[in-house]
Design an enzyme around this catalytic site. Structure first.
Site, PDB file in Angstrom:
ATOM      1  N   ASN A 157     -54.082 -47.313  56.783  1.00 28.48           N
ATOM      2  CA  ASN A 157     -54.592 -46.990  58.128  1.00 28.48           C
ATOM      3  C   ASN A 157     -53.480 -46.983  59.159  1.00 28.48           C
ATOM      4  O   ASN A 157     -53.352 -46.058  59.958  1.00 28.48           O
ATOM      5  CB  ASN A 157     -55.636 -48.032  58.558  1.00 28.48           C
ATOM      6  CG  ASN A 157     -56.879 -47.953  57.713  1.00 28.48           C
ATOM      7  OD1 ASN A 157     -57.382 -46.866  57.457  1.00 28.48           O
ATOM      8  ND2 ASN A 157     -57.358 -49.099  57.258  1.00 28.48           N
ATOM      9  N   ARG A 187     -48.427 -47.951  46.997  1.00 29.00           N
ATOM     10  CA  ARG A 187     -48.768 -48.454  45.662  1.00 29.00           C
ATOM     11  C   ARG A 187     -48.985 -47.295  44.695  1.00 29.00           C
ATOM     12  O   ARG A 187     -48.654 -47.356  43.536  1.00 29.00           O
ATOM     13  CB  ARG A 187     -50.074 -49.252  45.778  1.00 29.00           C
ATOM     14  CG  ARG A 187     -50.074 -50.557  45.102  1.00 29.00           C
ATOM     15  CD  ARG A 187     -51.325 -51.339  45.418  1.00 29.00           C
ATOM     16  NE  ARG A 187     -52.208 -50.720  46.404  1.00 29.00           N
ATOM     17  CZ  ARG A 187     -53.179 -51.342  47.036  1.00 29.00           C
ATOM     18  NH1 ARG A 187     -53.390 -52.621  46.789  1.00 29.00           N
ATOM     19  NH2 ARG A 187     -53.941 -50.728  47.905  1.00 29.00           N
ATOM     20  N   VAL A 190     -51.428 -59.129  66.889  1.00 27.83           N
ATOM     21  CA  VAL A 190     -52.537 -59.704  67.675  1.00 27.83           C
ATOM     22  C   VAL A 190     -53.126 -58.617  68.565  1.00 27.83           C
ATOM     23  O   VAL A 190     -52.424 -58.036  69.392  1.00 27.83           O
ATOM     24  CB  VAL A 190     -52.069 -60.877  68.564  1.00 27.83           C
ATOM     25  CG1 VAL A 190     -53.255 -61.479  69.311  1.00 27.83           C
ATOM     26  CG2 VAL A 190     -51.364 -61.944  67.742  1.00 27.83           C
ATOM     27  N   ILE A 219     -53.160 -53.738  72.220  1.00 22.70           N
ATOM     28  CA  ILE A 219     -53.084 -54.455  73.500  1.00 22.70           C
ATOM     29  C   ILE A 219     -51.776 -55.229  73.599  1.00 22.70           C
ATOM     30  O   ILE A 219     -51.495 -56.074  72.753  1.00 22.70           O
ATOM     31  CB  ILE A 219     -54.266 -55.436  73.653  1.00 22.70           C
ATOM     32  CG1 ILE A 219     -55.593 -54.718  73.432  1.00 22.70           C
ATOM     33  CG2 ILE A 219     -54.240 -56.109  75.014  1.00 22.70           C
ATOM     34  CD1 ILE A 219     -56.796 -55.646  73.377  1.00 22.70           C
ATOM     35  N   GLU A 257     -64.610 -54.247  56.537  1.00 17.84           N
ATOM     36  CA  GLU A 257     -64.088 -53.882  55.227  1.00 17.84           C
ATOM     37  C   GLU A 257     -65.129 -54.187  54.153  1.00 17.84           C
ATOM     38  O   GLU A 257     -66.118 -54.879  54.415  1.00 17.84           O
ATOM     39  CB  GLU A 257     -62.805 -54.663  54.962  1.00 17.84           C
ATOM     40  CG  GLU A 257     -61.728 -54.256  55.946  1.00 17.84           C
ATOM     41  CD  GLU A 257     -60.403 -54.889  55.650  1.00 17.84           C
ATOM     42  OE1 GLU A 257     -60.159 -55.262  54.507  1.00 17.84           O
ATOM     43  OE2 GLU A 257     -59.615 -55.023  56.599  1.00 17.84           O
ATOM     44  N   LYS A 268     -54.753 -64.930  64.432  1.00 15.08           N
ATOM     45  CA  LYS A 268     -54.282 -64.426  65.734  1.00 15.08           C
ATOM     46  C   LYS A 268     -54.196 -65.567  66.752  1.00 15.08           C
ATOM     47  O   LYS A 268     -53.250 -65.619  67.556  1.00 15.08           O
ATOM     48  CB  LYS A 268     -55.217 -63.324  66.233  1.00 15.08           C
ATOM     49  CG  LYS A 268     -55.151 -62.067  65.362  1.00 15.08           C
ATOM     50  CD  LYS A 268     -56.304 -61.120  65.652  1.00 15.08           C
ATOM     51  CE  LYS A 268     -56.233 -59.883  64.772  1.00 15.08           C
ATOM     52  NZ  LYS A 268     -57.456 -59.076  64.807  1.00 15.08           N
TER      53      LYS A 268
HETATM   54  P1  NDP Z   1     -54.296 -50.636  54.370  1.00 19.29           P
HETATM   55  O1  NDP Z   1     -54.951 -51.414  53.299  1.00 19.29           O
HETATM   56  O2  NDP Z   1     -55.009 -49.461  54.929  1.00 19.29           O
HETATM   57  O3  NDP Z   1     -52.891 -50.097  53.825  1.00 19.29           O
HETATM   58  C1  NDP Z   1     -52.021 -50.869  53.057  1.00 19.29           C
HETATM   59  C2  NDP Z   1     -50.912 -49.983  52.536  1.00 19.29           C
HETATM   60  O4  NDP Z   1     -49.991 -50.799  51.821  1.00 19.29           O
HETATM   61  C3  NDP Z   1     -51.375 -48.895  51.577  1.00 19.29           C
HETATM   62  O5  NDP Z   1     -50.709 -47.680  51.855  1.00 19.29           O
HETATM   63  C4  NDP Z   1     -50.949 -49.409  50.210  1.00 19.29           C
HETATM   64  O6  NDP Z   1     -50.597 -48.395  49.305  1.00 19.29           O
HETATM   65  C5  NDP Z   1     -49.704 -50.174  50.580  1.00 19.29           C
HETATM   66  N1  NDP Z   1     -49.370 -51.203  49.611  1.00 19.29           N
HETATM   67  C6  NDP Z   1     -50.149 -52.204  49.142  1.00 19.29           C
HETATM   68  N2  NDP Z   1     -49.472 -52.957  48.258  1.00 19.29           N
HETATM   69  C7  NDP Z   1     -48.241 -52.420  48.184  1.00 19.29           C
HETATM   70  C8  NDP Z   1     -47.074 -52.753  47.446  1.00 19.29           C
HETATM   71  N3  NDP Z   1     -47.056 -53.787  46.603  1.00 19.29           N
HETATM   72  N4  NDP Z   1     -45.979 -51.982  47.605  1.00 19.29           N
HETATM   73  C9  NDP Z   1     -45.994 -50.923  48.437  1.00 19.29           C
HETATM   74  N5  NDP Z   1     -47.063 -50.571  49.175  1.00 19.29           N
HETATM   75  C10 NDP Z   1     -48.169 -51.303  49.035  1.00 19.29           C
HETATM   76  O7  NDP Z   1     -53.894 -51.658  55.502  1.00 19.29           O
HETATM   77  P2  NDP Z   1     -53.876 -51.422  57.078  1.00 19.29           P
HETATM   78  O8  NDP Z   1     -53.028 -50.245  57.363  1.00 19.29           O
HETATM   79  O9  NDP Z   1     -55.248 -51.470  57.614  1.00 19.29           O
HETATM   80  O10 NDP Z   1     -53.159 -52.777  57.596  1.00 19.29           O
HETATM   81  C11 NDP Z   1     -51.779 -52.964  57.443  1.00 19.29           C
HETATM   82  C12 NDP Z   1     -51.339 -54.197  58.212  1.00 19.29           C
HETATM   83  O11 NDP Z   1     -51.616 -54.021  59.578  1.00 19.29           O
HETATM   84  C13 NDP Z   1     -52.046 -55.490  57.791  1.00 19.29           C
HETATM   85  O12 NDP Z   1     -51.153 -56.561  57.890  1.00 19.29           O
HETATM   86  C14 NDP Z   1     -53.147 -55.625  58.831  1.00 19.29           C
HETATM   87  O13 NDP Z   1     -53.566 -56.951  59.013  1.00 19.29           O
HETATM   88  C15 NDP Z   1     -52.417 -55.104  60.052  1.00 19.29           C
HETATM   89  N6  NDP Z   1     -53.305 -54.618  61.095  1.00 19.29           N
HETATM   90  C16 NDP Z   1     -54.225 -53.669  60.791  1.00 19.29           C
HETATM   91  C17 NDP Z   1     -55.063 -53.199  61.765  1.00 19.29           C
HETATM   92  C18 NDP Z   1     -56.069 -52.145  61.476  1.00 19.29           C
HETATM   93  O14 NDP Z   1     -56.798 -51.756  62.381  1.00 19.29           O
HETATM   94  N7  NDP Z   1     -56.141 -51.618  60.253  1.00 19.29           N
HETATM   95  C19 NDP Z   1     -54.998 -53.720  63.153  1.00 19.29           C
HETATM   96  C20 NDP Z   1     -53.938 -54.674  63.378  1.00 19.29           C
HETATM   97  C21 NDP Z   1     -53.144 -55.111  62.358  1.00 19.29           C
HETATM   98  P3  NDP Z   1     -51.682 -47.324  48.765  1.00 19.29           P
HETATM   99  O15 NDP Z   1     -51.938 -46.423  49.935  1.00 19.29           O
HETATM  100  O16 NDP Z   1     -50.973 -46.635  47.668  1.00 19.29           O
HETATM  101  O17 NDP Z   1     -52.868 -48.109  48.328  1.00 19.29           O
HETATM  102  N1  HSE Z   2     -60.085 -56.523  61.152  1.00 16.41           N
HETATM  103  C1  HSE Z   2     -59.564 -56.694  62.459  1.00 16.41           C
HETATM  104  C2  HSE Z   2     -60.655 -56.527  63.490  1.00 16.41           C
HETATM  105  C3  HSE Z   2     -58.472 -55.686  62.779  1.00 16.41           C
HETATM  106  O1  HSE Z   2     -61.807 -56.280  63.142  1.00 16.41           O
HETATM  107  O2  HSE Z   2     -60.366 -56.688  64.666  1.00 16.41           O
HETATM  108  C4  HSE Z   2     -57.160 -56.102  62.198  1.00 16.41           C
HETATM  109  O3  HSE Z   2     -56.660 -57.176  62.911  1.00 16.41           O
END
Ligand code: NDP
Ligand code: HSE
Length: 451
Positions: A25, A57, A142, A146, A200, A215
Site C-alpha cells: 500500500n 516478496r 504515527v 499528519i 485488515e 504510536k
Molecule cells: P503491505 O502489507 O501492503 O506491504 C508490504 C510490502 O512488503 C509488500 O510489497 C511485500 O511484498 C513486502 N515484503 C514483505 N516481506 C518482505 C521481505 N521479506 N522482503 C522484501 N519485501 C517484503 O504494507 P503497508 O504498505 O500497508 O505498510 C507498510 C508499513 O507502513 C508498515 O510498517 C505499516 O505499519 C506502515 N504504515 C502503513 C499505513 C497504511 O495505511 N497502510 C499507514 C502508516 C504506516 P509483496 O508485495 O511481494 O507481498
Molecule cells: N491500521 C492503521 C489504522 C493504519 O487503522 O489507522 C496504519 O497505522
C-alpha cells in the site's frame, strides 16, 4: 551551477541512490511519487534522487515498474554501494530490524513508517544511527500523513509538552463513528470496515489497540524525552464496546473514541514531589473512553486521525488529517526522504534520540480518571442508596447518577469524579457481589471534561 549546488557538500550531479523495501500500500505510492516527481524532488534536494531498486516478496505481479528494479533480495539491495538512502515500508519486526540496522551501520540514511518496530527498538536503531552518524526518520509511523513527529522533535523542542491526546487509529475510529451514527453493533461495523478495506483480514492489531499503543509509545518518547516502549503502554481495545455503550454515551451528550493518552503525572505514592526533588512520572495509555460531543476530538469521524498536544507555552495544538492509506502515508515518507537527502547534500544530520529525562512510567493503577459505570439493577427502594454506598466505601466520589428504564429493565448509569483505577476496580467487584445488582454491564472511562 545552481545556488544549491554551490552550497552543497555532495555535488549537484552526484545522484542520491534510494532503495525502497516493500511495494505494498505505502511502498507502491512512495515509488510512484519518486518517479513522477523526480524533477521537483531534485530541485528541492539539490541533487537527483535515483531509485536503485525495490525489494518485494513476490516477483510475479506486474507492478508498473521496470522488472530490473525489483528484487527479492532486500539485504543485497541495502548493501549496494550506490544506495545512500533506504526507505523501509515492509512492516513488522523481521526482516525490517535486520535491514534497517544493516543500512544504519553502513552509514546510510533510513526512512521508515514502521511503528511496531520503533515502539520496541528505537533505542537500538537510534544508537546505530548515532554511531555511524546516519539519519533515522519516521514521520509516517504515527498518524500517517499528519505531521506530528517533526513538530514534537523540532517545533516544540524549546517548549515543555505536558499532555498528548489523540485518535491515532483510523480503523477503530471508523468503527466507533459508524456505531455512533447508525446504532449498529461492533461486529457489523467491523465487517463493513473490512469490506471497505479499512480493517485488515486479521484486525487484532487495530481493534485490540496494539497499533495505537505503538504510536502512543513513540509520541510519549518524543514528548517527554524518555524511552517508552509498547510494553509500557496500558492498552484496552474496542472489541467489547456495544451499541448500548454508544447509546448511554449519547444520553450524556458524549461519544466513544479509542484514545491514546500520554501525560505527565505526579510522583509516585510516598515519593517526594517534583518541587522537592522527586520525579514526576509518565502515564501512557490507550483505551476506549467517553468524550463530550463538544470536545474537538469528538468531531473526528470516519477513518480520520487527530492529535491534540498541550505544551506549557504553545498551549493547545491540534493536528488533523488522514492517518493511513497509501498516498497519505507516502506523503509523510517522502517528506522524510527529502529531509534525509538534503542532509546528505548540505552535510546536516537528523536530530538523534532524546531520552535525557528518563522519567519513570506510572502504573495504570494510580492514574486517576473519571468513570462511567452502567449497572443492571433491581428496581426497588433503597437500591440507589446501597449502590452509592459502595462507591463511598471505596473512596470513589459520584458526580451524577441517572436511572433508565424500570422494573426488570432498570439501569443505573453512574458517572464518577476522578478516581484511581484500583479504587474503581474494587468498587466494581463489590457492586457485582450485591444481590440488588443484576450485572455491571459496562465500565468505561470519561475523558475530556474539565472536572
Ligand atoms: P503491505 O502489507 O501492503 O506491504 C508490504 C510490502 O512488503 C509488500 O510489497 C511485500 O511484498 C513486502 N515484503 C514483505 N516481506 C518482505 C521481505 N521479506 N522482503 C522484501 N519485501 C517484503 O504494507 P503497508 O504498505 O500497508 O505498510 C507498510 C508499513 O507502513 C508498515 O510498517 C505499516 O505499519 C506502515 N504504515 C502503513 C499505513 C497504511 O495505511 N497502510 C499507514 C502508516 C504506516 P509483496 O508485495 O511481494 O507481498
Ligand atoms: N491500521 C492503521 C489504522 C493504519 O487503522 O489507522 C496504519 O497505522
Amino acid at each position: 551551477m545552481t545556488a544549491n549546488a554551490k552550497n552543497g557538500v555532495w555535488g549537484a550531479d552526484r545522484p542520491i541512490g534510494v532503495a525502497v523495501l516493500g511495494m505494498g500500500n505505502v511502498g507502491a505510492e512512495v515509488v510512484r511519487i519518486l518517479r513522477e516527481h523526480a524533477e521537483d524532488l531534485r530541485a528541492r534536494v539539490g541533487a537527483p534522487l535515483v531509485l536503485r531498486g525495490v525489494a518485494v516478496r513476490d516477483l510475479g505481479p506486474d507492478r508498473g515498474v521496470p522488472r530490473d528494479l525489483l528484487t527479492t533480495d532486500a539485504d543485497a539491495l541495502v548493501a549496494r554501494a550506490d544506495v545512500d538512502l533506504v526507505v523501509e515500508v515492509i512492516g513488522g519486526i523481521d526482516p525490517p530490524r535486520r535491514l534497517i540496522m544493516a543500512a544504519l551501520n553502513a552509514g546510510k540514511s533510513v526512512v521508515t513508517a514502521n511503528k511496531a518496530l520503533l515502539a520496541d527498538y528505537t533505542g537500538e536503531l537510534a544508537a546505530a544511527a548515532e554511531h555511524s552518524r546516519a539519519d533515522l526518520y519516521f514521520e509516517a509511523a504515527v498518524a500517517g500523513a499528519i505531521p506530528v513527529v517533526r513538530p514534537l522533535i523540532q517545533s516544540l523542542a524549546g517548549d515543555r509538552v505536558n499532555r498528548i491526546v489523540g485518535i491515532v487509529n483510523g480503523t477503530t475510529n471508523f468503527i466507533l463513528s459508524a456505531m455512533d451514527e447508525t446504532g449498529a453493533e461492533y461486529s457489523d461495523t467491523l465487517a463493513e470496515a473490512t469490506r471497505l478495506g479499512y480493517a485488515e483480514a486479521d484486525p487484532t492489531a487495530d481493534v485490540e489497540g496494539f497499533d495505537a499503543a505503538a504510536k502512543a509509545a513513540i509520541l510519549a518518547s518524543l514528548a517527554f524525552h524518555t524511552r517508552v516502549t509498547a510494553a509500557d503502554v496500558y492498552r484496552e481495545g474496542i472489541s467489547r464496546i456495544t451499541s448500548e455503550d454508544l447509546e448511554t454515551a449519547s444520553a450524556l451528550d458524549c461519544t466513544v473514541k479509542l484514545l491514546a493518552i500520554c501525560e505527565r503525572v505526579s510522583a509516585g505514592p510516598g515519593e517526594p514531589s517534583p518541587e522537592d526533588g522527586g520525579k514526576e512520572r509518565v502515564s501512557v495509555r490507550v483505551y476506549p473512553a467517553l468524550i463530550p460531543r463538544r470536545h474537538p476530538l469528538a468531531a473526528v469521524t470516519g477513518a480520520f486521525n487527530a492529535v491534540v498536544v498541550e505544551a506549557e507555552n504553545a498551549g493547545r495544538l491540534m493536528f488533523y488529517g488522514q492517518g493511513a492509506g497509501g498516498a497519505p502515508t507516502a506523503s509523510a515518507v517522502l517528506g522524510d526522504v527529502v529531509m534525509a537527502a538534503r542532509n546528505k547534500f548540505y552535510g546536516g544530520r537528523a536530530p538523534g534520540e532524546s531520552v535525557y529525562a528518563e522519567l519513570p512510567i506510572a502504573p495504570i493503577g494510580d492514574t486517576p480518571t473519571r468513570y462511567h459505570v452502567n449497572l443492571q439493577v433491581e428496581d426497588r427502594p433503597g437500591v440507589l442508596a446501597k449502590v452509592a454506598g459502595e462507591f463511598a466505601d471505596h473512596g470513589v466520589s459520584i458526580s451524577t447518577v441517572r436511572q433508565e428504564g424500570h422494573g426488570s429493565g432498570a439501569r443505573l448509569v453512574v458517572v464518577t469524579h476522578h478516581a484511581e483505577e484500583s479504587a474503581l476496580v474494587d468498587t466494581v467487584a463489590a457492586l457485582a457481589e450485591m444481590t440488588s445488582v443484576t450485572s455491571v454491564t459496562s465500565v468505561l472511562r470519561l475523558e475530556g471534561t474539565e472536572e
